[in-house]
Motif scaffolding. Structure first.
Motif, PDB file in Angstrom:
ATOM      1  N   LYS A 234       0.805  -1.213   0.000  1.00 27.66           N
ATOM      2  CA  LYS A 234       0.000   0.000   0.000  1.00 27.66           C
ATOM      3  C   LYS A 234       0.841   1.267   0.000  1.00 27.66           C
ATOM      4  CE  LYS A 234      -4.131  -1.987   2.139  1.00 27.66           C
ATOM      5  NZ  LYS A 234      -5.107  -1.895   3.257  1.00 27.66           N
ATOM      6  N   ASP A 235       1.814   1.349   0.919  1.00 27.19           N
ATOM      7  CA  ASP A 235       2.598   2.591   0.949  1.00 27.19           C
ATOM      8  C   ASP A 235       3.647   2.561  -0.156  1.00 27.19           C
ATOM      9  OD1 ASP A 235       5.186   1.613   1.884  1.00 27.19           O
ATOM     10  OD2 ASP A 235       4.400   1.542   3.918  1.00 27.19           O
ATOM     11  N   LEU A 236       4.252   3.716  -0.435  1.00 25.43           N
ATOM     12  CA  LEU A 236       5.152   3.844  -1.577  1.00 25.43           C
ATOM     13  C   LEU A 236       6.370   2.943  -1.455  1.00 25.43           C
ATOM     14  CD1 LEU A 236       5.559   5.349  -4.256  1.00 25.43           C
ATOM     15  CD2 LEU A 236       6.904   7.057  -3.005  1.00 25.43           C
ATOM     16  N   SER A 237       6.882   2.785  -0.251  1.00 22.01           N
ATOM     17  CA  SER A 237       8.044   1.917  -0.059  1.00 22.01           C
ATOM     18  C   SER A 237       7.692   0.474  -0.391  1.00 22.01           C
ATOM     19  CB  SER A 237       8.548   2.027   1.384  1.00 22.01           C
ATOM     20  OG  SER A 237       9.677   1.204   1.587  1.00 22.01           O
ATOM     21  N   GLU A 238       6.567  -0.011   0.124  1.00 19.57           N
ATOM     22  CA  GLU A 238       6.131  -1.380  -0.171  1.00 19.57           C
ATOM     23  C   GLU A 238       5.911  -1.582  -1.666  1.00 19.57           C
ATOM     24  OE1 GLU A 238       3.591  -2.262   3.946  1.00 19.57           O
ATOM     25  OE2 GLU A 238       2.625  -1.284   2.223  1.00 19.57           O
ATOM     26  N   LEU A 239       5.259  -0.616  -2.292  1.00 17.89           N
ATOM     27  CA  LEU A 239       4.980  -0.715  -3.727  1.00 17.89           C
ATOM     28  C   LEU A 239       6.263  -0.746  -4.550  1.00 17.89           C
ATOM     29  CD1 LEU A 239       2.042   1.837  -3.744  1.00 17.89           C
ATOM     30  CD2 LEU A 239       1.844  -0.524  -4.559  1.00 17.89           C
ATOM     31  N   TRP A 240       7.222   0.102  -4.162  1.00 16.41           N
ATOM     32  CA  TRP A 240       8.479   0.176  -4.918  1.00 16.41           C
ATOM     33  C   TRP A 240       9.295  -1.097  -4.720  1.00 16.41           C
ATOM     34  CZ3 TRP A 240       9.412   5.805  -6.119  1.00 16.41           C
ATOM     35  CH2 TRP A 240      10.227   5.964  -7.249  1.00 16.41           C
ATOM     36  N   ILE A 241       9.315  -1.609  -3.475  1.00 15.09           N
ATOM     37  CA  ILE A 241      10.018  -2.860  -3.199  1.00 15.09           C
ATOM     38  C   ILE A 241       9.418  -4.003  -4.022  1.00 15.09           C
ATOM     39  CG2 ILE A 241      10.437  -4.635  -1.447  1.00 15.09           C
ATOM     40  CD1 ILE A 241      10.597  -2.331   0.615  1.00 15.09           C
ATOM     41  N   LYS A 242       8.090  -4.081  -4.026  1.00 18.26           N
ATOM     42  CA  LYS A 242       7.406  -5.153  -4.774  1.00 18.26           C
ATOM     43  C   LYS A 242       7.755  -5.070  -6.255  1.00 18.26           C
ATOM     44  CE  LYS A 242       4.117  -8.397  -5.073  1.00 18.26           C
ATOM     45  NZ  LYS A 242       3.863  -8.509  -6.507  1.00 18.26           N
ATOM     46  N   ARG A 243       7.796  -3.879  -6.781  1.00 15.19           N
ATOM     47  CA  ARG A 243       8.123  -3.698  -8.203  1.00 15.19           C
ATOM     48  C   ARG A 243       9.547  -4.158  -8.487  1.00 15.19           C
ATOM     49  NH1 ARG A 243       5.817  -1.683 -12.470  1.00 15.19           N
ATOM     50  NH2 ARG A 243       6.913  -0.498 -14.068  1.00 15.19           N
ATOM     51  N   LEU A 244      10.447  -3.892  -7.560  1.00 17.65           N
ATOM     52  CA  LEU A 244      11.830  -4.322  -7.741  1.00 17.65           C
ATOM     53  C   LEU A 244      11.938  -5.845  -7.654  1.00 17.65           C
ATOM     54  CD1 LEU A 244      14.967  -2.671  -6.244  1.00 17.65           C
ATOM     55  CD2 LEU A 244      14.707  -5.133  -6.165  1.00 17.65           C
ATOM     56  N   LEU A 245      11.279  -6.442  -6.651  1.00 19.91           N
ATOM     57  CA  LEU A 245      11.335  -7.893  -6.478  1.00 19.91           C
ATOM     58  C   LEU A 245      10.748  -8.618  -7.690  1.00 19.91           C
ATOM     59  CD1 LEU A 245      10.322  -8.247  -2.714  1.00 19.91           C
ATOM     60  CD2 LEU A 245      12.574  -8.661  -3.707  1.00 19.91           C
ATOM     61  N   ASP A 246       9.748  -8.025  -8.312  1.00 24.50           N
ATOM     62  CA  ASP A 246       9.120  -8.626  -9.490  1.00 24.50           C
ATOM     63  C   ASP A 246       9.960  -8.460 -10.757  1.00 24.50           C
ATOM     64  OD1 ASP A 246       7.011  -9.429  -7.963  1.00 24.50           O
ATOM     65  OD2 ASP A 246       5.648  -7.835  -8.581  1.00 24.50           O
ATOM     66  N   GLY A 247      11.053  -7.712 -10.662  1.00 25.21           N
ATOM     67  CA  GLY A 247      11.938  -7.525 -11.807  1.00 25.21           C
ATOM     68  C   GLY A 247      11.518  -6.428 -12.762  1.00 25.21           C
ATOM     69  N   GLN A 248      10.491  -5.643 -12.379  1.00 25.18           N
ATOM     70  CA  GLN A 248      10.000  -4.599 -13.272  1.00 25.18           C
ATOM     71  C   GLN A 248      11.012  -3.479 -13.487  1.00 25.18           C
ATOM     72  OE1 GLN A 248       7.014  -4.775 -14.965  1.00 25.18           O
ATOM     73  NE2 GLN A 248       7.047  -6.844 -14.139  1.00 25.18           N
ATOM     74  N   VAL A 249      11.867  -3.248 -12.491  1.00 26.17           N
ATOM     75  CA  VAL A 249      12.846  -2.163 -12.578  1.00 26.17           C
ATOM     76  C   VAL A 249      13.891  -2.436 -13.657  1.00 26.17           C
ATOM     77  CG1 VAL A 249      14.724  -1.020 -11.333  1.00 26.17           C
ATOM     78  CG2 VAL A 249      12.526  -1.359 -10.210  1.00 26.17           C
ATOM     79  N   ASN A 250      14.243  -3.698 -13.836  1.00 21.86           N
ATOM     80  CA  ASN A 250      15.354  -4.040 -14.741  1.00 21.86           C
ATOM     81  C   ASN A 250      15.128  -3.584 -16.176  1.00 21.86           C
ATOM     82  OD1 ASN A 250      16.573  -5.255 -12.581  1.00 21.86           O
ATOM     83  ND2 ASN A 250      16.010  -7.331 -13.148  1.00 21.86           N
ATOM     84  N   ARG A 251      13.886  -3.515 -16.605  1.00 20.64           N
ATOM     85  CA  ARG A 251      13.606  -3.139 -17.992  1.00 20.64           C
ATOM     86  C   ARG A 251      14.045  -1.716 -18.303  1.00 20.64           C
ATOM     87  NH1 ARG A 251       7.039  -2.642 -17.980  1.00 20.64           N
ATOM     88  NH2 ARG A 251       7.410  -2.236 -20.188  1.00 20.64           N
ATOM     89  N   TYR A 252      14.227  -0.898 -17.266  1.00 27.06           N
ATOM     90  CA  TYR A 252      14.598   0.511 -17.460  1.00 27.06           C
ATOM     91  C   TYR A 252      16.065   0.778 -17.106  1.00 27.06           C
ATOM     92  CZ  TYR A 252       9.511   1.155 -17.438  1.00 27.06           C
ATOM     93  OH  TYR A 252       8.161   1.070 -17.703  1.00 27.06           O
ATOM     94  N   TYR A 253      16.884  -0.269 -17.028  1.00 23.58           N
ATOM     95  CA  TYR A 253      18.230  -0.090 -16.484  1.00 23.58           C
ATOM     96  C   TYR A 253      19.054   0.948 -17.249  1.00 23.58           C
ATOM     97  CZ  TYR A 253      20.631  -2.770 -20.170  1.00 23.58           C
ATOM     98  OH  TYR A 253      21.159  -3.185 -21.367  1.00 23.58           O
ATOM     99  N   ARG A 254      18.780   1.121 -18.546  1.00 24.29           N
ATOM    100  CA  ARG A 254      19.554   2.095 -19.325  1.00 24.29           C
ATOM    101  C   ARG A 254      19.352   3.518 -18.811  1.00 24.29           C
ATOM    102  NH1 ARG A 254      18.076  -1.848 -22.898  1.00 24.29           N
ATOM    103  NH2 ARG A 254      19.733  -2.715 -24.235  1.00 24.29           N
TER     104      ARG A 254
END
Length: 285
Positions: A39-59
């Protein structure tokens, strides 16, 4: 040599990333995160990272390659002049350096050298620093997108915003392509930088900041804030979560960097109210 605590933390982060984030979140918030239904921004951002969503923007986290992205977005005029880019220390030629410059590794955070007087450093010192950064340990799962970046050290012109010291850093927290808060970093050269969040109308958000501040520490609203907001939104367009760092002297805007995992997704400087409200915006838009 790394302390035992740091070694243990690195091992946990590498092999047990979910535990790593839970412990980091608990250490700061004194409660366990909900990563199943964040729910909070930290939890949401952590979940997105754990799911691998961040990697697509690594450039975009590559402080060298991101320059091309900034150009494609129509903001080439915000890029600082590139002095050179190094793959090893021996490539640095001291005579080519301007009197003021910034050295920074193109991956990760904390690997920056801001030089306001060239004579403070010898060629060997600068070359040694470059080589030291280039052989630093890989990032664990907590920020593994940095490991996808081909390592270089970038040398750029020094940004002189007219304040007389290190430039004021304006960090735009962007969610779903909109700026939700601006974290302003000032007085960095003192070694005790002030971080104060503002809203898009330049109202200080004291209740968003864990550290206590008063009005005497406030930074004046940049005369070109509207243009800075437009720039941050354009650069963040199409990206769910990102922090865009800019500099300004009131007339000119300089691009700093784009951060995919600000503060390791823990948001240590932000209150629970801040991450609750920003998390609510993210979930409802």
């Amino acid at each position: 040599m790394e302390s035992l605590n740091k070694i243990v933390s690195r091992i946990i982060s590498k092999f047990f990333p979910r535990i790593h984030f839970c412990l980091a979140y608990y250490h700061h918030r004194h409660k366990w995160p909900n990563l199943t239904c964040p729910k909070d921004l930290s939890e949401l951002w952590i979940k997105r990272l754990l799911d691998g969503q961040v990697n697509r923007y690594y450039r975009l986290a590559d402080k060298y390659l991101v320059r091309e992205y900034v150009k494609k977005c129509g903001y080439a005029d915000t890029l600082t002049s590139l002095v050179n880019c190094y793959s090893k220390g021996d490539e640095l030629i001291y005579s080519e350096l301007p009197q003021k410059f910034a050295l920074k590794a193109n991956w990760g955070a904390g690997m920056n050298l801001i030089c306001t007087k060239k004579s403070q450093y010898t060629e060997n010192e600068l070359r040694s620093q470059i080589d030291k950064w280039l052989v630093s340990p890989k990032f664990a799962f907590s920020e593994r997108h940095y490991n996808l970046i081909s390592r270089k050290v970038v040398c750029e012109e020094f940004i002189d915003d007219g304040t007389g010291g290190f430039p004021i850093d304006y960090k735009f927290i962007c969610l779903k392509g909109e700026v939700k808060a601006i974290l302003v970093c000032n007085d960095r050269e003192s070694g005790h930088a002030d971080y104060i969040p503002y809203d898009v109308n330049w109202k200080p958000l004291f209740d968003y900041c864990i550290a206590k501040h008063d009005k005497s520490e406030l930074v004046s609203k940049p005369a070109n804030l509207t243009q800075m907001l437009e720039c941050a939104k354009k650069l963040a367009s199409g990206i769910d979560m990102v922090r865009v760092d800019l500099y300004s002297n009131g007339n000119k805007i300089w691009f700093g960097e784009m951060t995919l995992t600000p503060d390791g997704c823990i948001f240590r400087r932000w209150t629970q109210k801040a991450i609750n409200e920003m998390g609510e915006y993210y979930r409802t838009h």
